[in-house]
Structures are given as C-alpha cells and as structure tokens.
Design a protein around this motif. Sequence first.
Motif, PDB file in Angstrom:
ATOM      1  N   SER A  64     -10.842   6.206  -0.184  1.00 31.74           N
ATOM      2  CA  SER A  64      -9.654   6.373  -1.336  1.00 31.74           C
ATOM      3  C   SER A  64      -9.264   7.778  -1.313  1.00 31.74           C
ATOM      4  CB  SER A  64      -9.755   5.819  -2.588  1.00 31.74           C
ATOM      5  OG  SER A  64     -10.174   4.535  -2.545  1.00 31.74           O
ATOM      6  N   SER A  79      -4.194   0.669   6.054  1.00 32.64           N
ATOM      7  CA  SER A  79      -4.198   1.388   4.694  1.00 32.64           C
ATOM      8  C   SER A  79      -3.015   1.240   3.804  1.00 32.64           C
ATOM      9  CB  SER A  79      -4.138   2.721   5.123  1.00 32.64           C
ATOM     10  OG  SER A  79      -2.741   3.056   5.777  1.00 32.64           O
ATOM     11  N   PHE A  80      -3.196   1.126   2.535  1.00 31.42           N
ATOM     12  CA  PHE A  80      -2.048   0.751   1.459  1.00 31.42           C
ATOM     13  C   PHE A  80      -1.788   2.263   0.690  1.00 31.42           C
ATOM     14  CE2 PHE A  80      -4.421  -3.332   1.746  1.00 31.42           C
ATOM     15  CZ  PHE A  80      -3.174  -4.295   2.071  1.00 31.42           C
ATOM     16  N   THR A  81      -0.726   2.276   0.062  1.00 29.89           N
ATOM     17  CA  THR A  81      -0.379   3.403  -0.792  1.00 29.89           C
ATOM     18  C   THR A  81       0.047   2.628  -2.076  1.00 29.89           C
ATOM     19  OG1 THR A  81       0.685   4.768   0.999  1.00 29.89           O
ATOM     20  CG2 THR A  81       1.175   5.272  -1.321  1.00 29.89           C
ATOM     21  N   ALA A 132     -11.910   0.084  -1.484  1.00 31.63           N
ATOM     22  CA  ALA A 132     -11.361   0.411   0.030  1.00 31.63           C
ATOM     23  C   ALA A 132     -12.530   1.184   0.524  1.00 31.63           C
ATOM     24  CB  ALA A 132     -10.144   0.943   0.246  1.00 31.63           C
ATOM     25  N   ALA A 192      -8.470  -2.784   3.264  1.00 30.75           N
ATOM     26  CA  ALA A 192      -7.947  -1.580   3.525  1.00 30.75           C
ATOM     27  C   ALA A 192      -9.012  -0.649   3.960  1.00 30.75           C
ATOM     28  CB  ALA A 192      -7.084  -1.050   2.260  1.00 30.75           C
ATOM     29  N   GLN A 193      -8.922  -0.012   4.976  1.00 26.63           N
ATOM     30  CA  GLN A 193      -9.517   1.055   5.485  1.00 26.63           C
ATOM     31  C   GLN A 193      -9.691   2.205   4.469  1.00 26.63           C
ATOM     32  OE1 GLN A 193     -11.897   0.841   8.182  1.00 26.63           O
ATOM     33  NE2 GLN A 193     -11.394  -1.061   7.931  1.00 26.63           N
ATOM     34  N   GLN A 194      -8.265   2.599   3.851  1.00 23.59           N
ATOM     35  CA  GLN A 194      -7.971   3.556   3.115  1.00 23.59           C
ATOM     36  C   GLN A 194      -6.850   3.237   2.058  1.00 23.59           C
ATOM     37  OE1 GLN A 194      -6.904   7.176   4.914  1.00 23.59           O
ATOM     38  NE2 GLN A 194      -7.331   8.483   3.007  1.00 23.59           N
ATOM     39  N   VAL A 195      -7.213   3.780   0.924  1.00 23.82           N
ATOM     40  CA  VAL A 195      -6.082   3.594  -0.154  1.00 23.82           C
ATOM     41  C   VAL A 195      -5.491   4.898  -0.407  1.00 23.82           C
ATOM     42  CG1 VAL A 195      -5.489   2.902  -2.464  1.00 23.82           C
ATOM     43  CG2 VAL A 195      -6.980   1.289  -1.031  1.00 23.82           C
ATOM     44  N   LEU A 196      -4.324   5.228  -0.502  1.00 25.86           N
ATOM     45  CA  LEU A 196      -3.965   6.640  -0.980  1.00 25.86           C
ATOM     46  C   LEU A 196      -3.013   6.121  -2.622  1.00 25.86           C
ATOM     47  CD1 LEU A 196      -2.926   9.651  -0.476  1.00 25.86           C
ATOM     48  CD2 LEU A 196      -0.663   8.342   0.768  1.00 25.86           C
TER      49      LEU A 196
END
Length: 112
Positions: A88, A2-4, A85, A52-56
């Motif tokens: 999100s 995951s990314f922020t 992603a 990415a599975q998730q972006v914050l």
Amino acid sequence: MSFTWALGPDGRTASLVPRDPVLEVSDQPVALTAPYMGHQRMTLTYPALARAQQVLWLITGADKREPLSRLVAGDRSIPAGRVEAAASLVLADVAAAGRDLARVGAQPPAGP
C-alpha cells in the motif's frame, strides 16, 4: 492488479461504509450495499480487494485527518482499515495528513 482508493471522512472506501452488512460478505467478489446517501451501490468485497498487488490511497482534505490516522494505525474498525493488499502507498495532502503525519516516510524531492 492494483487499485486506487479514496478515503471518506467516516472511514469509508470503495463503497464500503461503516455498519453496512456488505462488510461481512466473504463468499463473493462483488455485492450490493445497503442504501447510503440515497443510493444503493455495487462494490468489490474484501476478498476481491485483497487480490490487489498494490493499493494507492489518494487522500485530501482536513476532514480526512482522523480517518487517515486510523488507516495508518491499522484500525480495522473503519472499513478502509480492513483493506488488505500485498503493498500500500498513501498519498495525502498536508490538510489530511497534518504536519506530523506528513513527515512520516516523506522523501525529499530528487534534485540535480
């Protein structure tokens, strides 16, 4: 994975800035940007970000209101709008979101 990411007032994110040729790089996971604000940067490209599975998204400040609206609307004309992603989540303060957008998807705090 995951990314922020933060969001810039011009719609930039992850050192991906408007009109930079690196926005079109699709054959490598990392690339060098053109000079921006006096610095050349290394960034992940869109294909790498898409893993990415998730972006914050963490977004603060009134100068982010317009790009945040564009991001939420899926506007692919800004660099942040092209980040994909599996999921999100956007966390924005009221200054960035404004009163109307702040209510979209808002959850009341859990109480006793």
